[in-house]
Design an enzyme around this catalytic site. Structure first.
Site, PDB file in Angstrom:
ATOM      1  N   LYS A  13       0.832  -1.218   0.000  1.00  0.00           N
ATOM      2  CA  LYS A  13       0.000   0.000   0.000  1.00  0.00           C
ATOM      3  C   LYS A  13       0.861   1.261   0.000  1.00  0.00           C
ATOM      4  CE  LYS A  13      -2.176  -1.052   3.856  1.00  0.00           C
ATOM      5  NZ  LYS A  13      -1.582  -2.355   4.257  1.00  0.00           N
ATOM      6  N   ARG A  88      -9.380   0.856   9.043  1.00  0.00           N
ATOM      7  CA  ARG A  88      -9.006  -0.525   9.347  1.00  0.00           C
ATOM      8  C   ARG A  88     -10.097  -1.244  10.135  1.00  0.00           C
ATOM      9  NH1 ARG A  88      -3.067   0.331   9.132  1.00  0.00           N
ATOM     10  NH2 ARG A  88      -1.956  -1.580   9.514  1.00  0.00           N
ATOM     11  N   ARG A 127      11.820  -6.030   4.524  1.00  0.00           N
ATOM     12  CA  ARG A 127      11.514  -4.626   4.236  1.00  0.00           C
ATOM     13  C   ARG A 127      12.376  -3.648   5.044  1.00  0.00           C
ATOM     14  NH1 ARG A 127       5.307  -2.714   4.765  1.00  0.00           N
ATOM     15  NH2 ARG A 127       5.439  -3.238   6.961  1.00  0.00           N
ATOM     16  N   ARG A 162      11.419  -1.639  10.425  1.00  0.00           N
ATOM     17  CA  ARG A 162      10.397  -1.210  11.376  1.00  0.00           C
ATOM     18  C   ARG A 162      10.383  -2.135  12.584  1.00  0.00           C
ATOM     19  NH1 ARG A 162       4.846  -0.209   8.179  1.00  0.00           N
ATOM     20  NH2 ARG A 162       4.091  -1.229  10.052  1.00  0.00           N
ATOM     21  N   ARG A 173      -0.610  -8.747  13.652  1.00  0.00           N
ATOM     22  CA  ARG A 173      -1.090  -7.782  12.642  1.00  0.00           C
ATOM     23  C   ARG A 173      -1.961  -8.472  11.595  1.00  0.00           C
ATOM     24  NH1 ARG A 173       4.521  -5.592  10.962  1.00  0.00           N
ATOM     25  NH2 ARG A 173       3.462  -4.239   9.473  1.00  0.00           N
TER      26      ARG A 173
HETATM   27  P1  AMP Z   1       0.971   0.367   9.116  1.00  0.00           P
HETATM   28  O1  AMP Z   1       2.132   1.256   8.898  1.00  0.00           O
HETATM   29  O2  AMP Z   1      -0.239   0.795   8.319  1.00  0.00           O
HETATM   30  O3  AMP Z   1       1.288  -1.086   8.914  1.00  0.00           O
HETATM   31  O4  AMP Z   1       0.562   0.534  10.642  1.00  0.00           O
HETATM   32  C1  AMP Z   1       1.445   0.196  11.693  1.00  0.00           C
HETATM   33  C2  AMP Z   1       0.678   0.050  13.002  1.00  0.00           C
HETATM   34  O5  AMP Z   1       0.039   1.298  13.337  1.00  0.00           O
HETATM   35  C3  AMP Z   1      -0.464  -0.971  12.984  1.00  0.00           C
HETATM   36  O6  AMP Z   1      -0.007  -2.301  13.225  1.00  0.00           O
HETATM   37  C4  AMP Z   1      -1.351  -0.436  14.094  1.00  0.00           C
HETATM   38  O7  AMP Z   1      -0.812  -0.722  15.372  1.00  0.00           O
HETATM   39  C5  AMP Z   1      -1.247   1.076  13.903  1.00  0.00           C
HETATM   40  N1  AMP Z   1      -2.261   1.593  12.949  1.00  0.00           N
HETATM   41  C6  AMP Z   1      -2.040   2.166  11.730  1.00  0.00           C
HETATM   42  N2  AMP Z   1      -3.185   2.554  11.148  1.00  0.00           N
HETATM   43  C7  AMP Z   1      -4.172   2.191  12.009  1.00  0.00           C
HETATM   44  C8  AMP Z   1      -5.595   2.310  11.965  1.00  0.00           C
HETATM   45  N3  AMP Z   1      -6.230   2.849  10.915  1.00  0.00           N
HETATM   46  N4  AMP Z   1      -6.300   1.851  13.040  1.00  0.00           N
HETATM   47  C9  AMP Z   1      -5.672   1.322  14.102  1.00  0.00           C
HETATM   48  N5  AMP Z   1      -4.343   1.156  14.203  1.00  0.00           N
HETATM   49  C10 AMP Z   1      -3.585   1.602  13.169  1.00  0.00           C
END
Ligand code: AMP
Length: 215
Positions: A13, A88, A127, A162, A173
């Site tokens: 994404k 989400r 990554r 990360r 996740r």
């Molecule tokens: P991402 O970078 O999108 O993979 O997000 C990393 C982490 O941030 C996720 O595993 C969640 O802990 C938190 N996170 C990101 N976006 C959301 C969202 N829309 N709702 C809840 N938690 C989020």
């Protein structure tokens, strides 16, 4: 044009959002990036979300909806918004719908990026990200340049893994994705907004497919 990129962690994404921002002057709104920024800034909210993120759980709807509202109110996206990693949950999807109506914006498409689980794990553990501009690299598909300079910003940057890109938090996740986020596929299908693409291919091939569904 306002679009949502929907897909499990590691679907690509962020990578595709960056291509769209370059091509269409769109603004990427990544709640993951906003939360990572909050945790390094040492704010109260940052401290609250750090543990949750490291475990791989979702932070509360209230927090992420607040972050998105703030960004939309600030404005500045000439070509529209790309929602990356948001919504989400169904509650977030409803809140986004209400926010867009409130601001007189339209949601043009929800692009679902389909990738199988084995590919996700392989991608995520390989990554890394440029700590200067956030460009995403992958040991196999897009290795860090030999000269150590980011292909996007040109800086001799640090390339970081990360904290939550490890097998343990990835399990959590993925579970959060299947339990809380995947119902959004049906939700947007029913609204007539869903467009699905094969996210398994090379970065350029996926970008081309996305161009095709967006028109
Ligand atoms: P991402 O970078 O999108 O993979 O997000 C990393 C982490 O941030 C996720 O595993 C969640 O802990 C938190 N996170 C990101 N976006 C959301 C969202 N829309 N709702 C809840 N938690 C989020």
């Amino acid at each position: 044009m306002n679009i949502i990129l929907l897909g499990p962690p590691g679907a690509g994404k962020g990578t595709q959002a960056r291509i769209l921002t370059d091509e269409r002057q769109m603004m990427q709104l990544s709640t993951g990036d906003m939360l990572r920024e909050a945790r390094t800034s040492g704010t109260e909210m940052g401290k609250i979300v750090a543990d949750v993120m490291d475990r791989g759980d979702l932070v509360t709807d209230e927090i992420v909806i607040g972050l998105i509202r703030e960004k939309l109110e600030t404005g500045g996206a000439e070509g529209g918004y790309i929602f990356d990693g948001f919504p989400r949950t169904l509650a977030q999807a409803d809140a986004l719908g209400a926010l867009l109506v409130e601001m007189d914006y339209k949601l043009d498409a929800v692009v679902e990026m389909q990738v199988d689980d084995e590919a996700l794990v392989a991608r995520i553990v390989a990554r890394s990200t440029c700590s200067n501009c956030g460009e995403v690299y992958n040991d196999q598909m897009k290795p860090i340049p030999a000269d150590g300079k980011c292909t996007n910003c040109g800086e001799a940057s640090e390339f970081k893994r990360r904290a939550d890109d490890n097998e343990e938090s990835l399990k959590t996740r993925l579970m959060a994705y299947y339990k809380q986020t995947s119902p959004l596929i049906g939700y947007y299908y029913a609204k007539g907004d869903l467009r699905s693409v094969d996210g398994l291919g090379e970065i350029d091939a996926v970008a081309e497919e996305i161009r095709g569904v967006l028109g």
